[in-house]
Design a protein around this motif. Structure first.
Motif, mmCIF file in Angstrom:
data_model
loop_
_atom_site.group_PDB
_atom_site.id
_atom_site.type_symbol
_atom_site.label_atom_id
_atom_site.label_comp_id
_atom_site.label_asym_id
_atom_site.label_seq_id
_atom_site.Cartn_x
_atom_site.Cartn_y
_atom_site.Cartn_z
ATOM 1 N N GLY A 28 5.741 16.970 55.777
ATOM 2 C CA GLY A 28 5.544 15.561 56.112
ATOM 3 C C GLY A 28 5.567 14.621 54.920
ATOM 4 N N TRP A 29 5.664 15.163 53.711
ATOM 5 C CA TRP A 29 5.689 14.351 52.499
ATOM 6 C C TRP A 29 7.079 14.379 51.884
ATOM 7 N N VAL A 30 7.453 13.309 51.215
ATOM 8 C CA VAL A 30 8.694 13.249 50.452
ATOM 9 C C VAL A 30 8.339 12.763 49.052
ATOM 10 N N CYS A 31 8.898 13.447 48.053
ATOM 11 C CA CYS A 31 8.567 13.118 46.661
ATOM 12 C C CYS A 31 9.825 12.771 45.874
ATOM 13 N N SER A 32 9.661 11.964 44.849
ATOM 14 C CA SER A 32 10.728 11.605 43.922
ATOM 15 C C SER A 32 10.221 11.784 42.506
ATOM 16 N N MET A 33 11.130 12.080 41.606
ATOM 17 C CA MET A 33 10.791 12.209 40.189
ATOM 18 C C MET A 33 11.363 11.013 39.440
ATOM 19 N N PHE A 34 10.678 10.608 38.377
ATOM 20 C CA PHE A 34 11.109 9.506 37.526
ATOM 21 C C PHE A 34 11.115 9.981 36.080
ATOM 22 N N VAL A 35 11.870 9.287 35.225
ATOM 23 C CA VAL A 35 12.016 9.731 33.831
ATOM 24 C C VAL A 35 10.991 9.126 32.870
ATOM 25 N N GLU A 36 10.301 8.075 33.256
ATOM 26 C CA GLU A 36 9.305 7.465 32.369
ATOM 27 C C GLU A 36 7.899 7.932 32.739
ATOM 28 N N PRO A 37 7.091 8.338 31.756
ATOM 29 C CA PRO A 37 5.705 8.708 32.049
ATOM 30 C C PRO A 37 4.922 7.506 32.578
ATOM 31 N N ASN A 38 4.011 7.755 33.483
ATOM 32 C CA ASN A 38 3.126 6.713 34.035
ATOM 33 C C ASN A 38 3.872 5.572 34.710
ATOM 34 N N ASN A 39 5.082 5.809 35.186
ATOM 35 C CA ASN A 39 5.854 4.729 35.793
ATOM 36 C C ASN A 39 6.648 5.258 36.982
ATOM 37 N N CYS A 40 6.289 4.811 38.165
ATOM 38 C CA CYS A 40 6.997 5.205 39.384
ATOM 39 C C CYS A 40 7.718 4.019 40.009
ATOM 40 N N VAL A 41 8.191 3.128 39.177
ATOM 41 C CA VAL A 41 8.957 1.974 39.648
ATOM 42 C C VAL A 41 10.394 2.156 39.197
ATOM 43 N N TYR A 42 11.296 2.241 40.164
ATOM 44 C CA TYR A 42 12.707 2.445 39.848
ATOM 45 C C TYR A 42 13.274 1.247 39.088
ATOM 46 N N SER A 43 14.024 1.538 38.036
ATOM 47 C CA SER A 43 14.750 0.513 37.284
ATOM 48 C C SER A 43 15.947 1.202 36.653
ATOM 49 N N SER A 44 16.822 0.448 36.026
ATOM 50 C CA SER A 44 17.996 1.056 35.401
ATOM 51 C C SER A 44 17.599 2.019 34.286
ATOM 52 N N GLY A 45 16.444 1.806 33.673
ATOM 53 C CA GLY A 45 15.977 2.702 32.620
ATOM 54 C C GLY A 45 15.053 3.805 33.122
ATOM 55 N N ASN A 46 14.566 3.676 34.340
ATOM 56 C CA ASN A 46 13.645 4.657 34.908
ATOM 57 C C ASN A 46 14.277 5.252 36.164
ATOM 58 N N LEU A 47 15.170 6.205 35.959
ATOM 59 C CA LEU A 47 15.913 6.796 37.063
ATOM 60 C C LEU A 47 14.994 7.459 38.078
ATOM 61 N N ASN A 48 15.448 7.492 39.324
ATOM 62 C CA ASN A 48 14.734 8.090 40.438
ATOM 63 C C ASN A 48 15.592 9.226 40.969
ATOM 64 N N SER A 49 15.005 10.403 41.170
ATOM 65 C CA SER A 49 15.751 11.575 41.630
ATOM 66 C C SER A 49 16.196 11.486 43.077
ATOM 67 N N GLY A 50 15.627 10.569 43.823
ATOM 68 C CA GLY A 50 15.863 10.567 45.262
ATOM 69 C C GLY A 50 14.859 11.498 45.918
#
Length: 132
Positions: free
Chosen positions: A73-95
């Protein structure tokens, strides 16, 4: 007699709090994600189950992330910046990653960012999970 029975049943539901049920989309059941620094859920003594809040952000404590398995029931995404779960051009999101997850991020390609196989093994720094 019918109206008396109806009144008693209705007041019983009110006293139980059933007349105005909580919107289930506003609350997420307990759960989260199981994470390991090595592929194929290793080393088991370092793996952690993280209880997430809906939309919560968790910084990975290891240099690598080898396995990720969201609870049902959960969906998770990974990001490249520590302490930052906001998608941006510098902080990629795995989907989105769904149950049962990915056992071996050393060979996994998200098919979303265009990054090479194994990119998220070394570059994942933060995980965000939501109840789907």
């Amino acid at each position: 007699m019918k109206s008396f029975v109806t009144t008693v049943i209705a007041s019983s539901f009110l006293s139980l709090g059933l007349a105005n049920p909580v919107n289930v989309t506003e609350r997420a059941p307990g759960g989260g994600v199981y994470l390991c620094p090595g592929a194929n859920w290793t080393p088991s003594n370092l793996c952690q189950h993280i209880d997430m809040t809906n939309g919560g952000c968790w910084t990975i404590p290891w240099q690598t992330l080898g396995s990720i398995g969201p609870d049902a029931g959960w969906v998770c995404s990974m990001f490249v910046e520590p302490n930052n779960c906001v998608y941006s051009s510098g902080n990629l999101n795995s989907g989105g990653i769904y149950t049962p997850g990915v056992a071996d991020l050393t060979t996994w390609n998200d098919g979303f960012t265009g990054k090479w196989n194994g990119y998220w093994f070394t570059d994942a720094k933060t995980v965000q999970c939501e109840y789907a």
